[in-house]
Design a protein around this motif. Sequence first.
Motif, short mmCIF file in Angstrom:
data_model
loop_
_atom_site.label_atom_id
_atom_site.label_comp_id
_atom_site.label_asym_id
_atom_site.label_seq_id
_atom_site.Cartn_x
_atom_site.Cartn_y
_atom_site.Cartn_z
N ARG A 218 0.85 -1.21 0.00
CA ARG A 218 0.00 0.00 0.00
C ARG A 218 0.87 1.25 0.00
O ARG A 218 0.54 2.25 -0.66
CB ARG A 218 -0.93 0.01 1.21
N PHE A 219 2.02 1.19 0.73
CA PHE A 219 2.92 2.35 0.72
C PHE A 219 3.39 2.66 -0.70
O PHE A 219 3.47 3.81 -1.10
CB PHE A 219 4.16 2.09 1.61
N GLU A 220 3.70 1.59 -1.43
CA GLU A 220 4.16 1.80 -2.81
C GLU A 220 3.09 2.48 -3.65
O GLU A 220 3.37 3.41 -4.42
CB GLU A 220 4.55 0.44 -3.43
N ASP A 221 1.84 2.02 -3.49
CA ASP A 221 0.75 2.62 -4.26
C ASP A 221 0.51 4.07 -3.86
O ASP A 221 0.33 4.95 -4.71
CB ASP A 221 -0.55 1.82 -4.04
N LEU A 222 0.51 4.33 -2.54
CA LEU A 222 0.27 5.69 -2.05
C LEU A 222 1.40 6.64 -2.44
O LEU A 222 1.17 7.81 -2.73
CB LEU A 222 0.10 5.66 -0.53
N ALA A 223 2.61 6.12 -2.45
CA ALA A 223 3.74 6.95 -2.87
C ALA A 223 3.63 7.30 -4.35
O ALA A 223 3.88 8.44 -4.76
CB ALA A 223 5.05 6.22 -2.58
N ALA A 224 3.22 6.30 -5.16
CA ALA A 224 3.11 6.52 -6.60
C ALA A 224 2.02 7.54 -6.93
O ALA A 224 2.15 8.32 -7.89
CB ALA A 224 2.81 5.20 -7.30
N SER A 225 0.97 7.58 -6.11
CA SER A 225 -0.13 8.53 -6.35
C SER A 225 0.09 9.87 -5.68
O SER A 225 -0.77 10.75 -5.75
CB SER A 225 -1.45 7.91 -5.87
N GLY A 226 1.22 10.03 -4.98
CA GLY A 226 1.52 11.29 -4.32
C GLY A 226 0.79 11.53 -3.02
O GLY A 226 0.78 12.65 -2.49
N GLU A 227 0.20 10.48 -2.46
CA GLU A 227 -0.57 10.62 -1.22
C GLU A 227 0.28 10.38 0.04
O GLU A 227 -0.20 10.60 1.16
CB GLU A 227 -1.75 9.64 -1.22
N LEU A 228 1.50 9.90 -0.13
CA LEU A 228 2.34 9.55 1.02
C LEU A 228 3.75 10.09 0.79
O LEU A 228 4.41 9.72 -0.18
CB LEU A 228 2.37 8.03 1.20
N ALA A 229 4.18 10.98 1.70
CA ALA A 229 5.51 11.60 1.56
C ALA A 229 6.61 10.77 2.22
O ALA A 229 7.78 10.90 1.87
CB ALA A 229 5.49 12.99 2.18
N GLY A 230 6.26 9.95 3.17
CA GLY A 230 7.24 9.14 3.89
C GLY A 230 6.57 8.47 5.07
O GLY A 230 5.40 8.74 5.38
N VAL A 231 7.29 7.58 5.73
CA VAL A 231 6.73 6.81 6.83
C VAL A 231 7.70 6.84 8.01
O VAL A 231 8.91 6.72 7.84
CB VAL A 231 6.49 5.33 6.41
N VAL A 232 7.13 7.00 9.22
CA VAL A 232 7.90 6.89 10.46
C VAL A 232 7.40 5.65 11.20
O VAL A 232 6.20 5.53 11.48
CB VAL A 232 7.75 8.14 11.34
N LEU A 233 8.32 4.74 11.48
CA LEU A 233 8.00 3.48 12.16
C LEU A 233 8.32 3.61 13.64
O LEU A 233 9.47 3.88 14.02
CB LEU A 233 8.80 2.34 11.53
N LEU A 234 7.33 3.40 14.50
CA LEU A 234 7.48 3.53 15.95
C LEU A 234 6.89 2.30 16.65
O LEU A 234 6.25 1.46 16.02
CB LEU A 234 6.77 4.79 16.46
N SER A 235 7.11 2.23 17.95
CA SER A 235 6.54 1.16 18.77
C SER A 235 5.57 1.74 19.80
O SER A 235 5.83 2.79 20.37
CB SER A 235 7.65 0.41 19.50
N ALA A 236 4.48 1.02 20.04
CA ALA A 236 3.53 1.43 21.07
C ALA A 236 3.90 0.90 22.45
O ALA A 236 3.33 1.34 23.45
CB ALA A 236 2.12 0.95 20.70
N LYS A 237 4.83 -0.04 22.51
CA LYS A 237 5.23 -0.63 23.80
C LYS A 237 6.15 0.32 24.55
O LYS A 237 7.06 0.92 23.97
CB LYS A 237 5.95 -1.95 23.58
N ASP A 238 5.96 0.40 25.86
CA ASP A 238 6.81 1.26 26.68
C ASP A 238 8.24 0.73 26.79
O ASP A 238 9.19 1.49 26.96
CB ASP A 238 6.23 1.41 28.09
N ASN A 239 8.39 -0.60 26.70
CA ASN A 239 9.71 -1.18 26.98
C ASN A 239 10.59 -1.32 25.75
O ASN A 239 11.75 -1.71 25.87
CB ASN A 239 9.58 -2.54 27.66
N GLY A 240 10.09 -1.02 24.56
CA GLY A 240 11.00 -1.12 23.45
C GLY A 240 10.38 -1.14 22.07
O GLY A 240 9.16 -1.10 21.90
N PHE A 241 11.25 -1.21 21.10
CA PHE A 241 10.92 -1.20 19.68
C PHE A 241 10.44 -2.61 19.28
O PHE A 241 9.25 -2.90 19.35
CB PHE A 241 12.15 -0.76 18.90
N VAL A 242 11.34 -3.49 18.92
CA VAL A 242 11.00 -4.88 18.59
C VAL A 242 12.07 -5.78 19.20
O VAL A 242 13.26 -5.57 18.96
CB VAL A 242 10.92 -5.12 17.07
#
Length: 655
Positions: free
Chosen positions: A50-74
């Motif tokens: 979906r990111f590829e499609d949204l980027a191609a259509s100009g709807e997505l400038a970039g993505v920031v990947l975060l974690s919702a857990k308090d103790n860490g990323f992954v």
Amino acid sequence: MAQPKMPKLKYWHFDIDVEQIGWLTIDTPKSPVNVLSRACIEELETLVLRFEDLAASGELAGVVLLSAKDNGFVAGADVREFDEMSDPSILPAALERTHAIFNKIENLSIPIVAGIHGFCLGGGLELALACHYRIAVNDDSTKLGFPEVKLGIFPGFGGTGRSIRQAGPVAAMTAMLTGKNYRAGQAKGMGLVDRLVKHRDQLRWAGRKAVMQRQKSKPAGFTKRFMAMGPLKGYTANKMREQTKKKANPKHYPAPHKLIDLYEKYGDDPKAFIKAEIEHFPDLMASDTAENLRRVFFLSEGLKAQGVKGEKPVFRRVHVVGAGVMGGDIAAWCASRGMEVTLQDLDMERIEPALKRAKKLFKKRLKKPQAVEAAVSRLVADPDGKGVSRADVVIEAIVEKLEIKQKLFAELEPKMKKTAIMATNTSSIPLEDIASVLKQPKRLIGLHFFNPVAQLPLVEVIKQAKNTDAQVRMGASFCTAIGKSPVIVKSEKGFLVNRVLMPYMLQAVMRVENGENPEQIDKAAVAFGMPMGPIELMDVVGLDVGKAVAEELGQEVKEGGKFASLVSQGHLGRKTGKGFYKWEDGKAQKGEAAPHANYEGLGRDLVQPLVDECEVCVKEGIVADADMADIGVIFGTGFAPFLGGPLKARRDGKA
């Protein structure tokens, strides 16, 4: 702006803000940490398409990947799936699919930025490395690393080549071969992280800025890459083999050695290195070593469940009586873990050496001067015992004499808080005997630490006849709170570890008494998979301690033999500079081992008394079951983890 239609997600949350920045958050349901399960990765695949499609259509400038857990990323891939995934009919295709997803992330036309806090390990770090830019919180909780080697494998989601690309061959291979965790600042210095922020709440702001500026991580420069070029690649590979063989026998732990082989072929070609993972990772995953190391992992995780159920108790203050090697080091360890500790002995002259040793420990483990000084301030000399009344935990670690321990506890009991843990570090005396002088004998539990305290993870939590489960669980919770692994053991002479070690060590001593070569015996035990041989171990423990424990357990010590003679002469092993071996700078000075046709076979014979005694301990209920015996003996003696424990090894016909 209207949100694009997205598939229903279980492991991820995604939305796009007014600046067309996508915010992708991982949150593994019903799990204290984020892990990359197959289902989680499948959802990620859908999202990336979906990111590829949204980027191609100009709807997505970039993505920031975060974690919702308090103790860490992954925290990595989902280890619970590893047994199923080790099937050679499943794993190669699953690896290819994950590689394809991570490659798509790396090849996105829009920037994708990883915001890291807490644990970023294994597959989590591999995911971050597939992103274009990495930002990490610069605090003590942030840890990055590749622990896969501890599970008998190496990175399999492209982490091999990508880490070499970013950090250079030497730093990346060191990280993968050791399984070491790195702080955020160290990871930035290596090139695994691009930017540091002070607080987690700054990750969104820094991530937004990185997307808007289309920032991209720079690969390692020529100086770092130089060591993987031309003939130097073979030279560095041989140096790595030389160092790795000292810690990991290729027969027992093939993963690091296979990784070095692949480095020698592909160390100068990160993309080829990544492709090679798919071919060589499955065999390691299906190996006996990996299966047994996974077993050890799950058993060690299970130890944490032995503590108090529900809301965890808080331990702020610890009082230790006895500033000798064990008592002083227990106090130092607790202080290093953030607790306020008072250390009692007869006078300051006895306490001072423990304080000096403690400062060395703090410098080694805590590094930062501010953290070291904070730990120093938390460890307070207390010859008058004023800290007893305020302590949440009181631990006795004085001489192994029943009458002296009884006298001490009779004095401590009326001074202690009613809710405090009362514990002895006795290594062999039944707790019922010590507690017989108390008004409330049920309060006394055992917390048996092992020397050296800072290195050995096990604490035997000793349960005596009058203890309640709640009291024992409190003891187990305390062990977990200070980063130790508790194994609950019935109060019998020798408990578990000393009881199984003594027949093993004494049989080896008897072999020496009968004229066998000590170097040969030790070499054979190491060839089998023990961390050191039984004769060297006796020297490390102390011949006087070994003799006393043996007699306490009713084991025979030959009168007039070499062992008894060394003790009578005061040659007690490492601590006196001479025992069965001469010791210099903490190392045994050994001669040549006598030749033997089958060192591993001899080693197997040597460990038989230990394995036999483990079976007896299970039958007598010293530990709950064979699993607890296995993990206790692995953590307490270093028994070959790649075999899964002494009783697992016997079931497999290997011990």
